[in-house]
Design a protein around this motif. Sequence first.
Motif, mmCIF file in Angstrom:
data_model
loop_
_atom_site.group_PDB
_atom_site.id
_atom_site.type_symbol
_atom_site.label_atom_id
_atom_site.label_comp_id
_atom_site.label_asym_id
_atom_site.label_seq_id
_atom_site.Cartn_x
_atom_site.Cartn_y
_atom_site.Cartn_z
ATOM 1 N N ALA A 174 0.396 -1.249 0.207
ATOM 2 C CA ALA A 174 0.255 0.207 -0.229
ATOM 3 C C ALA A 174 0.910 1.080 -0.003
ATOM 4 C CB ALA A 174 -1.045 -0.317 1.331
ATOM 5 N N LEU A 175 1.591 0.804 0.743
ATOM 6 C CA LEU A 175 2.977 2.241 0.794
ATOM 7 C C LEU A 175 3.359 2.729 -0.553
ATOM 8 C CD1 LEU A 175 4.711 1.849 4.483
ATOM 9 C CD2 LEU A 175 2.984 3.686 3.301
ATOM 10 N N ARG A 176 3.749 1.621 -1.603
ATOM 11 C CA ARG A 176 4.142 1.339 -1.992
ATOM 12 C C ARG A 176 3.644 2.302 -3.253
ATOM 13 N NH1 ARG A 176 7.227 -3.149 -1.909
ATOM 14 N NH2 ARG A 176 10.097 -3.232 -1.357
ATOM 15 N N ALA A 177 2.008 1.790 -2.880
ATOM 16 C CA ALA A 177 0.864 2.430 -4.142
ATOM 17 C C ALA A 177 1.187 3.333 -3.824
ATOM 18 C CB ALA A 177 -0.604 1.701 -4.385
ATOM 19 N N ALA A 178 1.020 4.444 -2.828
ATOM 20 C CA ALA A 178 0.753 5.788 -2.182
ATOM 21 C C ALA A 178 1.848 6.867 -2.759
ATOM 22 C CB ALA A 178 0.810 5.446 -0.355
ATOM 23 N N VAL A 179 3.352 6.193 -2.679
ATOM 24 C CA VAL A 179 4.596 6.615 -3.082
ATOM 25 C C VAL A 179 4.015 6.933 -4.857
ATOM 26 C CG1 VAL A 179 6.986 6.280 -3.326
ATOM 27 C CG2 VAL A 179 5.884 6.115 -1.334
ATOM 28 N N GLY A 180 4.442 5.634 -5.219
ATOM 29 C CA GLY A 180 3.828 6.016 -6.160
ATOM 30 C C GLY A 180 2.873 7.150 -7.575
ATOM 31 N N LEU A 181 2.053 7.575 -6.526
ATOM 32 C CA LEU A 181 1.034 8.213 -6.926
ATOM 33 C C LEU A 181 2.154 10.103 -7.051
ATOM 34 C CD1 LEU A 181 -1.986 8.150 -4.541
ATOM 35 C CD2 LEU A 181 -2.186 7.648 -6.946
ATOM 36 N N ALA A 182 3.235 10.037 -6.248
ATOM 37 C CA ALA A 182 3.590 10.868 -6.746
ATOM 38 C C ALA A 182 4.327 11.291 -8.009
ATOM 39 C CB ALA A 182 5.020 11.062 -5.556
ATOM 40 N N GLU A 183 4.497 9.995 -8.761
ATOM 41 C CA GLU A 183 5.451 10.195 -10.521
ATOM 42 C C GLU A 183 4.515 10.300 -11.158
ATOM 43 O OE1 GLU A 183 8.318 11.519 -11.298
ATOM 44 O OE2 GLU A 183 8.565 11.799 -9.303
ATOM 45 N N PRO A 184 3.709 11.668 -11.845
ATOM 46 C CA PRO A 184 2.563 11.576 -12.733
ATOM 47 C C PRO A 184 2.294 10.748 -14.026
ATOM 48 C CG PRO A 184 2.989 14.131 -12.707
ATOM 49 C CD PRO A 184 4.361 12.835 -12.392
ATOM 50 N N ALA A 185 3.549 9.861 -14.743
ATOM 51 C CA ALA A 185 3.540 9.104 -15.725
ATOM 52 C C ALA A 185 3.249 7.511 -15.125
ATOM 53 C CB ALA A 185 5.458 8.699 -16.137
ATOM 54 N N GLY A 186 3.779 7.345 -13.939
ATOM 55 C CA GLY A 186 2.953 6.114 -13.299
ATOM 56 C C GLY A 186 1.652 6.280 -12.470
ATOM 57 N N ARG A 217 -6.284 21.280 -7.097
ATOM 58 C CA ARG A 217 -6.995 23.534 -8.043
ATOM 59 C C ARG A 217 -6.090 23.214 -8.661
ATOM 60 N NH1 ARG A 217 -11.013 26.211 -7.195
ATOM 61 N NH2 ARG A 217 -10.780 28.569 -7.440
ATOM 62 N N ASP A 218 -7.175 24.005 -9.878
ATOM 63 C CA ASP A 218 -6.633 24.581 -11.503
ATOM 64 C C ASP A 218 -6.628 26.219 -11.031
ATOM 65 O OD1 ASP A 218 -6.669 25.785 -14.015
ATOM 66 O OD2 ASP A 218 -5.754 24.045 -14.634
ATOM 67 N N GLU A 219 -5.931 26.731 -11.115
ATOM 68 C CA GLU A 219 -6.472 28.392 -10.885
ATOM 69 C C GLU A 219 -7.066 29.083 -12.102
ATOM 70 O OE1 GLU A 219 -6.645 29.961 -7.793
ATOM 71 O OE2 GLU A 219 -6.096 28.320 -7.052
ATOM 72 N N ALA A 220 -6.428 28.573 -13.291
ATOM 73 C CA ALA A 220 -6.793 28.667 -14.148
ATOM 74 C C ALA A 220 -8.912 28.717 -14.576
ATOM 75 C CB ALA A 220 -6.146 28.501 -15.760
ATOM 76 N N ALA A 221 -8.967 27.781 -14.032
ATOM 77 C CA ALA A 221 -9.954 26.589 -14.184
ATOM 78 C C ALA A 221 -10.859 27.527 -13.878
ATOM 79 C CB ALA A 221 -9.825 25.501 -14.456
ATOM 80 N N GLY A 222 -10.102 27.977 -12.430
ATOM 81 C CA GLY A 222 -11.000 28.212 -11.055
ATOM 82 C C GLY A 222 -12.076 27.085 -10.841
ATOM 83 N N ARG A 223 -11.421 25.645 -10.206
ATOM 84 C CA ARG A 223 -11.755 24.600 -9.417
ATOM 85 C C ARG A 223 -10.966 23.471 -9.727
ATOM 86 N NH1 ARG A 223 -14.808 24.748 -14.358
ATOM 87 N NH2 ARG A 223 -14.238 22.649 -16.292
ATOM 88 N N SER A 224 -11.055 22.175 -9.136
ATOM 89 C CA SER A 224 -10.246 21.429 -8.803
ATOM 90 C C SER A 224 -10.623 20.566 -10.224
ATOM 91 C CB SER A 224 -10.704 20.788 -7.578
ATOM 92 O OG SER A 224 -10.359 21.202 -6.899
ATOM 93 N N LEU A 225 -9.611 20.476 -10.716
ATOM 94 C CA LEU A 225 -9.796 18.922 -12.238
ATOM 95 C C LEU A 225 -8.430 17.633 -11.337
ATOM 96 C CD1 LEU A 225 -9.172 21.711 -15.023
ATOM 97 C CD2 LEU A 225 -11.493 20.453 -13.853
ATOM 98 N N PRO A 226 -9.050 16.816 -12.420
ATOM 99 C CA PRO A 226 -7.907 15.440 -12.049
ATOM 100 C C PRO A 226 -6.626 15.932 -11.975
ATOM 101 C CG PRO A 226 -9.915 15.329 -13.328
ATOM 102 C CD PRO A 226 -9.861 16.229 -13.492
ATOM 103 N N ALA A 227 -5.749 14.822 -11.397
ATOM 104 C CA ALA A 227 -3.955 15.867 -11.203
ATOM 105 C C ALA A 227 -3.399 15.485 -12.818
ATOM 106 C CB ALA A 227 -3.697 14.794 -10.037
ATOM 107 N N PRO A 228 -2.334 16.017 -12.950
ATOM 108 C CA PRO A 228 -1.621 15.495 -13.880
ATOM 109 C C PRO A 228 -1.191 13.975 -14.085
ATOM 110 C CG PRO A 228 -1.238 17.403 -13.572
ATOM 111 C CD PRO A 228 -1.469 16.856 -12.241
#
Length: 114
Positions: free
Chosen positions: A10-22, A44-55
């Motif tokens: 579970a921790l490996r999966a959580a750490v994997g969230l840090a890299e957009p490619a994986g 949060r995407d300031e340009a869109a004015g709302r939260s969007l899916p992360a990269p």
Amino acid sequence: MEGFEETIAALRAAVGLAEPAGRRAAAKAFARHWCAEDLIVFVRDEAAGRSLPAPGFGQTLRGAGTWRELVATAIDEGTAEGSVENEQGEVRTAYALGLPDGTAAVLLGETIAE
């Protein structure tokens, strides 16, 4: 040791969230530890004015309005529960946790473990 190995996975999966490619694969692996189908993180995407899916996550969501409402409620109230469409267009239960900075995490699935 079995519980320890599950914790490490579970921790490996959580750490994997840090890299957009994986991030997509790591999110699905992380979600499985709670018997969920998927996890999607929003930022949060300031340009869109709302939260969007992360990269690293799909940027187009089926039923986008329902997703926006769920995420906004989680950010405003701390948590939210509802139903949203997954990538295949199937309606799934969603549990969201939000932070005041516009970050939110949404677990999808019908059998999410507590």
